[in-house]
Motif scaffolding. Structure first.
Motif, short mmCIF file in Angstrom:
data_model
loop_
_atom_site.label_atom_id
_atom_site.label_comp_id
_atom_site.label_asym_id
_atom_site.label_seq_id
_atom_site.Cartn_x
_atom_site.Cartn_y
_atom_site.Cartn_z
N GLN A 164 0.85 -1.19 0.00
CA GLN A 164 0.00 0.00 0.00
C GLN A 164 0.88 1.23 0.00
OE1 GLN A 164 -3.40 -0.30 -0.17
NE2 GLN A 164 -3.06 -2.53 -0.24
N ASP A 165 0.27 2.38 -0.18
CA ASP A 165 1.00 3.64 -0.14
C ASP A 165 0.03 4.77 0.20
OD1 ASP A 165 2.77 5.71 -0.37
OD2 ASP A 165 2.95 5.62 -2.56
N PHE A 166 -0.35 4.86 1.48
CA PHE A 166 -1.19 5.97 1.91
C PHE A 166 -0.81 6.36 3.34
CE2 PHE A 166 -3.61 2.12 2.90
CZ PHE A 166 -4.05 2.34 4.21
N GLU A 167 -1.11 7.59 3.67
CA GLU A 167 -0.72 8.14 4.96
C GLU A 167 -1.86 8.02 5.96
OE1 GLU A 167 0.72 12.12 4.70
OE2 GLU A 167 2.21 11.65 3.16
N ILE A 168 -1.46 7.90 7.22
CA ILE A 168 -2.43 7.92 8.33
C ILE A 168 -1.87 8.85 9.40
CG2 ILE A 168 -3.45 5.63 7.95
CD1 ILE A 168 -1.48 4.55 10.01
N GLU A 169 -2.75 9.34 10.27
CA GLU A 169 -2.32 10.27 11.30
C GLU A 169 -2.90 9.86 12.65
OE1 GLU A 169 -2.18 15.13 12.07
OE2 GLU A 169 -3.21 14.29 10.32
N LYS A 170 -2.02 9.71 13.62
CA LYS A 170 -2.32 9.51 15.03
C LYS A 170 -2.86 8.13 15.37
CE LYS A 170 -3.02 14.35 16.23
NZ LYS A 170 -3.92 15.36 16.81
N GLU A 171 -3.62 7.50 14.51
CA GLU A 171 -4.10 6.17 14.84
C GLU A 171 -4.43 5.36 13.58
OE1 GLU A 171 -7.66 6.63 17.24
OE2 GLU A 171 -8.92 6.20 15.48
N LEU A 172 -4.41 4.05 13.77
CA LEU A 172 -4.78 3.11 12.71
C LEU A 172 -5.64 2.02 13.31
CD1 LEU A 172 -4.46 1.88 9.82
CD2 LEU A 172 -2.51 0.60 10.74
N VAL A 173 -6.78 1.77 12.71
CA VAL A 173 -7.61 0.64 13.12
C VAL A 173 -7.14 -0.59 12.35
CG1 VAL A 173 -9.94 -0.31 13.22
CG2 VAL A 173 -9.57 2.15 13.61
N VAL A 174 -6.53 -1.52 13.07
CA VAL A 174 -6.02 -2.74 12.46
C VAL A 174 -7.14 -3.78 12.48
CG1 VAL A 174 -4.26 -4.55 12.56
CG2 VAL A 174 -3.71 -2.21 13.29
N LYS A 175 -7.54 -4.21 11.31
CA LYS A 175 -8.63 -5.17 11.21
C LYS A 175 -8.29 -6.47 11.91
CE LYS A 175 -10.14 -3.49 6.67
NZ LYS A 175 -10.34 -3.87 5.23
N SER A 176 -9.30 -7.25 12.24
CA SER A 176 -9.09 -8.55 12.86
C SER A 176 -8.34 -9.47 11.89
CB SER A 176 -10.42 -9.19 13.27
OG SER A 176 -11.20 -9.45 12.12
N VAL A 177 -7.48 -10.31 12.44
CA VAL A 177 -6.73 -11.31 11.68
C VAL A 177 -5.99 -10.69 10.49
CG1 VAL A 177 -6.79 -13.66 10.74
CG2 VAL A 177 -8.59 -12.93 12.30
N THR A 178 -5.17 -9.70 10.78
CA THR A 178 -4.38 -9.07 9.73
C THR A 178 -3.01 -8.68 10.26
OG1 THR A 178 -5.30 -6.89 10.22
CG2 THR A 178 -6.32 -8.11 8.43
N THR A 179 -2.09 -8.50 9.33
CA THR A 179 -0.77 -7.94 9.61
C THR A 179 -0.63 -6.66 8.81
OG1 THR A 179 0.25 -10.09 10.05
CG2 THR A 179 1.72 -8.30 9.39
N VAL A 180 -0.13 -5.63 9.46
CA VAL A 180 0.06 -4.32 8.82
C VAL A 180 1.51 -3.88 9.04
CG1 VAL A 180 -0.62 -1.89 8.83
CG2 VAL A 180 -2.34 -3.67 9.15
#
Length: 614
Positions: A593-609
């Motif tokens: 991927q290639d997008f920016e996030i700020e201050k927090e990220l909601v990591v979905k269930s059963v995933t690696t980020v």
């Protein structure tokens, strides 16, 4: 006549055992008979004497010219058989008495000309018996190991490849991956494997094995862990099993094609046991030498697969080293995986390492280091408890496998990656590769040819999850392997959810179970993309060597290394990761991927980020 001195008489279950001594020198190989008071005789058998240090020192042969060697227009046959009193060479239906060198126990005979393609056997007279046998050092044979065949060995041109900083091993069975089940049949698939980002292809045993009939290979299936000849190749993998020289050319071409794609070749070798010891060339040429025996004079079979090789004996050790050198020199092999390596003694493994590094400095050596019952009681064995003694030799990390995936012997047992979030701290420990003396010794895997495939296991222990969730788990488990410290190991098809219909041990199951279904690549192309994309990131950052800083929160693992942060969330709940400033998401469950996030990220269930600092 040599008089005997009575020592003892002991009653056994079905016979009496008599012990005698005698005061005289005997000539090893000379046939002797023991005569009883009734005049009956029985051959004197050279048995335990072949295990003595004196025998091993006296008859050790250091040259590298055993077998049939063609050089300078002469074909020479040499066989190490110190206890034999006579050896006949049978070649092309003609018979020739071989000459014995009493100093080394070598029988030899030379002929003018290049006899490549000639069919030969040895007829060995030893211990009152006469055996017809193939050559232990034979480089080729007719179908089904019937006869040895002379080969004029031509050294393969070496393709210089760069040293691999962070290896990724891909385990392949020739018969499974190739539609035709041949060396040639694997070549069309090499571009896919290379494109995946793999660095090393590990081939299941390619040397001659006993449980598949070369003439009827479609009827029989086997992985090949039942060796007959260690230096000859498996005929059923040839496009024409009746041509004993063609299989060498086809395997040489396969290795060359692998190297042309800047991939390296690892061979799976089986020196812990022999398929059928009593009928082996080892047992016919020098009876009682090459195998371990228990206190009842029976073969030791601690692996339950066959008789154990007595690797500490000098000529047995030499045979193993000579065989491994042959494949490096002849086919430019880059490494070896040792089946049940823990049945081999440490000194033999160290000699293997030292000898092979003379030919290839970055040779890769690893194996199964389980602690198992064996007939060897005196020496240190090559199991994981002795990893400090073999710091350049790797070990399959079954602890990593079971913590991340779940106990392989309990199909419904869960591990960290299959939803047991309470294993998070243990998962961090195995991902740090602390089990062995050096992290580089840890071969990290969740799937190999043994046991259920990973996807079959997931379907059993996560039975209430839908297909979409199961596929995400497959990706998460792959990510644990690729992000961990140590050597990453993937089983062919793992990246497209390979199934063996839930079978735990498919070693002799039919092709319907074992054959790779390449159509699944289309169905699970998202898993392939995820695997390929994460491998690219792994290579950029050399995660196999990385000292990652780990933390754990609510069962989710957070790893930080250089400017990267990875988050592994195996739970069925979302995880909110908070941080200061901005980050770039470079990988999630959909791949790069290639997008920016700020201050927090909601990591979905059963995933690696995977995130990168901005």
């Amino acid at each position: 006549i040599i008089p005997l001195n009575f020592i003892s008489k002991t009653k056994k279950n079905t016979y009496f055992e008599y012990k005698y001594s005698f005061d005289a020198d005997i000539i090893i190989s000379q046939p002797y008979e023991v005569m009883g008071i009734n005049g009956y005789t029985t051959p004197l058998v050279y048995r335990y004497i072949v295990k003595t240090e004196q025998f091993n020192q006296q008859y050790y042969y250091d040259n590298d010219d055993l077998g049939a060697v063609v050089a300078n227009g002469i074909t020479t046959f040499k066989l190490w058989a110190p206890t034999a009193n006579n050896v006949i060479l049978s070649i092309n239906d003609k018979y020739f008495k071989m000459n014995r060198n009493d100093g080394s126990g070598i029988f030899s005979l030379s002929f003018s000309g290049d006899l490549s393609g000639s069919i030969y056997n040895y007829i060995v007279s030893v211990n009152g018996n006469t055996y017809t046998t193939i050559d232990p050092y034979g480089k080729a044979s007719t179908a089904n190991s019937k006869n040895s065949v002379v080969v004029n060995i031509e050294k393969e041109e070496v393709i210089q490849l760069e040293k691999t900083a962070d290896p990724i091993i891909y385990e392949v069975a020739i018969r499974d991956y190739s539609e035709e089940g041949t060396f040639n049949g694997l070549i069309p698939h090499l571009d896919y494997i290379s494109d995946l980002g793999i660095t090393h292809i590990q081939l299941l045993p390619v040397n001659d094995f006993g449980s598949v009939n070369d003439h009827h290979k479609d009827i029989y299936y086997n992985w090949g862990y039942d060796p007959i000849q260690y230096q000859a190749l498996e005929g059923s993998y040839c496009s024409d099993p009746t041509d004993p020289l063609l299989v060498i050319e086809e395997f040489k071409n396969l290795c060359k094609e692998i190297h042309n794609r800047k991939l390296k070749v690892i061979l799976d070798v089986v020196f812990n046991h022999h398929y059928y010891a009593i009928r082996s060339s080892f047992n016919k040429v020098v009876p009682y030498y090459y195998f371990r025996y228990d206190e009842n004079n029976k073969f030791c079979e601690g692996s339950f697969c066959g008789a154990e090789l007595d690797t500490k004996l000098k000529m047995c050790r030499k045979y193993i080293v000579d065989t491994l050198i042959y494949f490096v020199r002849q086919f430019d092999v880059d490494g070896y995986r040792f089946d049940l390596m823990s049945f081999i003694d440490v000194d033999t493994m160290l000699e293997i390492e030292n000898s092979l590094k003379n030919f290839k400095e970055d040779i890769m050596l690893f194996g199964e280091g389980w602690v198992m019952k064996t007939g060897e009681k005196q020496l240190k064995l090559a199991n994981y408890s002795n990893s400090k003694l073999m710091e350049n030799i790797g070990f399959f990390n079954d602890e990593f496998r079971d913590v991340i995936k779940g106990d392989s012997f309990e199909c419904c047992a869960t591990g960290y990656g299959t939803g047991n979030v309470w294993q998070a701290k243990k998962a961090i420990e195995v991902m740090k590769a602390k089990r062995f003396y050096k992290p580089s010794q840890s071969i990290n895997y969740v799937e190999c040819h043994d046991d259920m495939t990973c996807f079959d296991k997931i379907k059993h222990c996560c039975i209430n999850e839908d297909l979409q969730q199961l596929v995400r788990r497959q990706k998460l488990l792959i990510s644990c392997v690729l992000l961990a410290k140590g050597v990453s190991f993937l089983h062919a098809g793992q990246e497209f959810c390979r199934s063996k219909q839930g079978l735990k041990n498919s070693y002799n199951a039919p092709d319907a179970i074992n054959k790779i279904n390449h159509e699944q690549k289309e169905k699970y192309q998202d898993v392939i993309k995820f695997t390929k994309d994460l491998i690219e990131i792994k290579k950029d950052y050399c995660f196999g060597l990385a000292d990652v800083r780990y933390s754990e929160k609510e069962g989710t693992i957070i790893g930080k290394y250089q400017d990267l942060t990875f988050i592994i969330n195996p739970s069925q709940q979302e995880f909110v990761y908070t941080f200061r400033g901005k980050k770039q998401v470079i990988l999630n469950e959909e791949g790069k991927q290639d997008f920016e996030i700020e201050k927090e990220l909601v990591v979905k269930s059963v995933t690696t980020v995977v995130l990168r600092e901005l």
